[in-house]
Design a protein around this motif. Sequence first.
Motif, mmCIF file in Angstrom:
data_model
loop_
_atom_site.group_PDB
_atom_site.id
_atom_site.type_symbol
_atom_site.label_atom_id
_atom_site.label_comp_id
_atom_site.label_asym_id
_atom_site.label_seq_id
_atom_site.Cartn_x
_atom_site.Cartn_y
_atom_site.Cartn_z
ATOM 1 N N MET A 1 -2.186 -34.630 34.961
ATOM 2 C CA MET A 1 -3.314 -33.373 34.692
ATOM 3 C C MET A 1 -2.652 -32.040 35.107
ATOM 4 O O MET A 1 -2.266 -31.797 36.191
ATOM 5 C CB MET A 1 -4.601 -33.575 35.145
ATOM 6 N N SER A 2 -2.592 -31.346 34.133
ATOM 7 C CA SER A 2 -2.291 -29.904 34.749
ATOM 8 C C SER A 2 -3.113 -29.007 35.282
ATOM 9 O O SER A 2 -4.420 -29.384 35.198
ATOM 10 C CB SER A 2 -1.873 -29.049 33.251
ATOM 11 N N ALA A 3 -2.423 -28.102 36.424
ATOM 12 C CA ALA A 3 -3.511 -27.432 37.023
ATOM 13 C C ALA A 3 -4.193 -26.285 36.161
ATOM 14 O O ALA A 3 -3.739 -25.720 35.212
ATOM 15 C CB ALA A 3 -2.676 -26.599 38.273
ATOM 16 N N ILE A 119 4.092 -16.799 29.059
ATOM 17 C CA ILE A 119 2.913 -18.055 28.466
ATOM 18 C C ILE A 119 1.936 -17.933 29.990
ATOM 19 O O ILE A 119 2.095 -18.546 30.831
ATOM 20 C CB ILE A 119 3.774 -19.411 28.419
ATOM 21 N N VAL A 120 0.677 -17.484 29.528
ATOM 22 C CA VAL A 120 -0.356 -17.187 30.531
ATOM 23 C C VAL A 120 -1.164 -18.375 30.636
ATOM 24 O O VAL A 120 -1.982 -18.614 31.553
ATOM 25 C CB VAL A 120 -0.957 -15.841 30.346
ATOM 26 N N ASP A 121 -1.235 -19.514 29.631
ATOM 27 C CA ASP A 121 -1.937 -20.509 29.612
ATOM 28 C C ASP A 121 -1.227 -21.782 30.639
ATOM 29 O O ASP A 121 -0.246 -22.169 30.479
ATOM 30 C CB ASP A 121 -1.964 -21.408 28.367
ATOM 31 N N GLN A 124 0.108 -25.081 30.457
ATOM 32 C CA GLN A 124 1.560 -25.295 29.635
ATOM 33 C C GLN A 124 2.633 -25.252 30.613
ATOM 34 O O GLN A 124 3.874 -25.343 30.111
ATOM 35 C CB GLN A 124 1.605 -24.314 28.460
ATOM 36 N N TRP A 125 2.371 -25.059 31.800
ATOM 37 C CA TRP A 125 3.276 -24.850 32.856
ATOM 38 C C TRP A 125 3.555 -26.287 33.285
ATOM 39 O O TRP A 125 2.841 -27.070 33.157
ATOM 40 C CB TRP A 125 2.879 -23.952 33.886
#
Length: 203
Positions: A1-3, A119-121, A124-125
């Motif tokens: 799960m992305s942070a 990319i500030v979302d 998506q990192w």
Amino acid sequence: MSATKIEVVNTALYRVGAESIQALTDSNDRARVANALWSQVQDATMRSHPWNCLKSRASLAADATAPAFGYAYRYLLPVDPYCLRIIRTGNKRDLYKLEGRYVLTDEVAPLNLLYVGRIVDVSQWDAELENAVAIRLAAEICVPLRGDQASARANALWELYANMVREARFTNGMETTRNPLIDAGLIDIRGSGSNGDTTRVGI
């Protein structure tokens, strides 16, 4: 799960021995300092390395106004996502120069551009970028939150950040078939990266 963004911030706060926050709008020094530095830290970290998760491509039309001298064409840098750093142009052997938000080159249109986009979302990192932003943010907020006595911890965090970016260069290289003539780029530890006015060849 992305942070999430707030999870990245709280990781930074944990690294400096400060309590977590619920939101960057909280009325405490931890939130105010983190909020004030977030954008600067985010962009500087993104510029420090050509992260695979931030790479974008664009095909640019030449600007109607050519440079006064030195180059035949100029191209406006992309804004969706906003270009933070050029990785290379379509013709890797072409000389180009950045002036303001323009790329100056002799390469005819369209100019194919591979670049690092803002990319500030955070979802998506990749994990390495999340960690690098958290560590750099921790290094930046350490002394403001903990005082001058925390300078040793801040220095240790800067060293950890540098190591993480070096490790990312290796990891990204494993995920891509690389041309050995293309340099992955220099690591910027304390600044925001190149000031954009240096001529580069083949990157």
